[in-house]
Scaffold this motif. Structure first.
Motif, short mmCIF file in Angstrom:
data_model
loop_
_atom_site.label_atom_id
_atom_site.label_comp_id
_atom_site.label_asym_id
_atom_site.label_seq_id
_atom_site.Cartn_x
_atom_site.Cartn_y
_atom_site.Cartn_z
N SER A 282 0.80 -1.23 0.00
CA SER A 282 0.00 0.00 0.00
C SER A 282 0.84 1.28 0.00
O SER A 282 0.31 2.36 -0.25
N LEU A 283 2.13 1.20 0.26
CA LEU A 283 2.99 2.38 0.39
C LEU A 283 3.27 2.99 -0.98
O LEU A 283 3.75 2.32 -1.89
N ARG A 284 2.90 4.27 -1.14
CA ARG A 284 3.11 5.00 -2.39
C ARG A 284 3.93 6.25 -2.09
O ARG A 284 3.47 7.17 -1.44
N ARG A 285 5.16 6.25 -2.58
CA ARG A 285 6.05 7.41 -2.41
C ARG A 285 6.25 8.08 -3.76
O ARG A 285 5.90 7.53 -4.78
N GLY A 286 6.84 9.28 -3.74
CA GLY A 286 7.24 9.93 -4.96
C GLY A 286 6.13 10.67 -5.68
O GLY A 286 6.30 11.07 -6.81
N GLN A 287 4.98 10.86 -5.05
CA GLN A 287 3.89 11.62 -5.67
C GLN A 287 3.80 12.96 -4.96
O GLN A 287 2.91 13.22 -4.17
N GLY B 259 -9.62 -4.33 9.70
CA GLY B 259 -10.00 -3.18 8.88
C GLY B 259 -8.75 -2.48 8.38
O GLY B 259 -7.67 -2.64 8.95
N SER B 260 -8.90 -1.71 7.33
CA SER B 260 -7.79 -0.99 6.73
C SER B 260 -8.22 0.44 6.46
O SER B 260 -9.28 0.67 5.88
N VAL B 261 -7.40 1.41 6.89
CA VAL B 261 -7.71 2.83 6.72
C VAL B 261 -6.61 3.46 5.88
O VAL B 261 -5.43 3.35 6.22
N PRO B 262 -6.97 4.15 4.78
CA PRO B 262 -5.97 4.86 3.99
C PRO B 262 -5.43 6.06 4.78
O PRO B 262 -6.18 6.74 5.48
N VAL B 263 -4.13 6.30 4.64
CA VAL B 263 -3.46 7.38 5.36
C VAL B 263 -2.71 8.25 4.36
O VAL B 263 -2.10 7.74 3.43
N GLU B 264 -2.77 9.56 4.57
CA GLU B 264 -1.97 10.51 3.80
C GLU B 264 -1.11 11.28 4.78
O GLU B 264 -1.60 11.72 5.83
N TYR B 265 0.17 11.46 4.43
CA TYR B 265 1.09 12.16 5.31
C TYR B 265 2.02 13.02 4.47
O TYR B 265 2.67 12.52 3.54
N ALA B 266 2.07 14.31 4.76
CA ALA B 266 2.97 15.22 4.07
C ALA B 266 4.16 15.48 4.99
O ALA B 266 4.04 16.17 5.99
N GLU C 265 8.31 1.12 7.25
CA GLU C 265 8.22 0.27 6.06
C GLU C 265 6.97 -0.58 6.13
O GLU C 265 6.32 -0.68 7.18
N GLU C 266 6.64 -1.23 5.02
CA GLU C 266 5.46 -2.09 4.96
C GLU C 266 5.61 -3.27 5.91
O GLU C 266 6.69 -3.81 6.07
N GLY C 267 4.50 -3.65 6.52
CA GLY C 267 4.49 -4.79 7.42
C GLY C 267 4.98 -4.47 8.83
O GLY C 267 5.02 -5.34 9.68
N GLN C 268 5.35 -3.22 9.09
CA GLN C 268 5.86 -2.82 10.40
C GLN C 268 4.81 -2.02 11.16
O GLN C 268 3.91 -1.42 10.57
N GLY C 269 4.94 -1.98 12.47
CA GLY C 269 4.01 -1.23 13.31
C GLY C 269 4.23 0.27 13.20
O GLY C 269 5.35 0.74 12.99
N VAL D 221 3.38 14.28 -0.53
CA VAL D 221 2.44 13.43 0.20
C VAL D 221 2.77 11.96 0.00
O VAL D 221 2.95 11.49 -1.11
N VAL D 222 2.85 11.24 1.13
CA VAL D 222 3.06 9.79 1.12
C VAL D 222 1.73 9.16 1.46
O VAL D 222 1.04 9.60 2.38
N ARG D 223 1.35 8.14 0.70
CA ARG D 223 0.08 7.45 0.93
C ARG D 223 0.34 5.98 1.25
O ARG D 223 1.18 5.35 0.62
N PHE D 224 -0.41 5.47 2.22
CA PHE D 224 -0.33 4.06 2.57
C PHE D 224 -1.60 3.72 3.35
O PHE D 224 -2.42 4.58 3.62
N SER D 225 -1.75 2.45 3.67
CA SER D 225 -2.89 2.02 4.48
C SER D 225 -2.38 1.38 5.75
O SER D 225 -1.34 0.72 5.75
N VAL D 226 -3.11 1.58 6.83
CA VAL D 226 -2.78 0.96 8.11
C VAL D 226 -3.89 -0.04 8.43
O VAL D 226 -5.07 0.25 8.21
#
Length: 149
Positions: A65-70, A83-90, A98-102, A73-78
Motif C-alpha cells: 500500500s505504500l506510495r512514495r514519490g507523488q 480493517g484498513s484505513v488509507p493514510v496521507e502524510y505530508a 516500512e510495509e508490514g511494520q508497526g 504526500v506519502v500514501r499508505f494504508s494501516v
C-alpha cells in the motif's frame, strides 16, 4: 460571637470550593488538546470520529500500500487485520518506517482518509506500541517478533 465564627468558616469553605472548581476547569481546558485517544483501524471504520477530532491510529502498514514519490504526500494504508484505513502524510517518514511494520499516526479522519500530522514507527526489532500490540491481539493477527519467546 459564635455566629461570626460560623459565618467565617462557611465563607472559607465556599471560597475554597470555588477555587477548586476554577482550578479543575482551567486544568481541563489546558489539557483538552493534549489528550489524544488511540483507535485501531477497525474501530475507526466501525465508529468514525468527527472530522475535527484529533486522535492516534495504529496498526501495521499494509503490504503493497505504500506510495512514495507523488509530490510531498506519502500514501499508505494501516491495518489491524480487521480493517484498513488509507493514510496521507505530508512530510518525512521515520527511517524505520516500512510495509508490514508497526506504526502510530496522529491526525484526523474525514470519513475516507486519515490525514496524519505525525507518524511514529517502531525503533528496534522487538518494540511495537502497546496499543498497536493490543489491537492486533484483539484481531488475532499479532505475531511476536523473532526471539521474543
Amino acid at each position: 460571637m459564635k455566629s461570626l465564627k460560623k459565618k467565617r468558616r462557611i465563607q472559607v469553605i465556599v471560597v475554597a470550593a470555588v477555587a477548586l472548581i476554577m482550578a479543575t476547569s482551567l486544568i481541563g481546558y489546558a489539557m483538552r488538546d493534549g489528550i489524544n485517544l488511540f483507535r485501531a483501524p477497525s474501530a475507526v471504520l466501525a465508529e468514525p470520529p468527527g472530522p475535527a477530532e484529533v486522535f492516534r491510529i495504529g496498526g501495521l502498514v499494509e503490504e503493497g500500500s505504500l506510495r512514495r514519490g507523488q509530490g510531498e504526500v506519502v500514501r499508505f494504508s494501516v491495518t489491524d487485520g480487521g480493517g484498513s484505513v488509507p493514510v496521507e502524510y505530508a512530510g518525512v517518514l521515520p527511517d524505520l518506517f516500512e510495509e508490514g511494520q508497526g506504526m502510530v499516526g496522529l491526525g484526523t479522519y474525514d470519513g475516507r482518509v486519515f490525514t496524519a500530522t505525525e507518524i511514529l514507527a517502531k525503533h528496534d526489532e522487538s518494540y511495537m506500541p502497546r496499543e498497536v500490540t493490543d489491537a492486533l491481539k484483539d484481531q488475532g493477527v499479532y505475531q511476536p517478533p523473532a526471539g521474543d519467546g
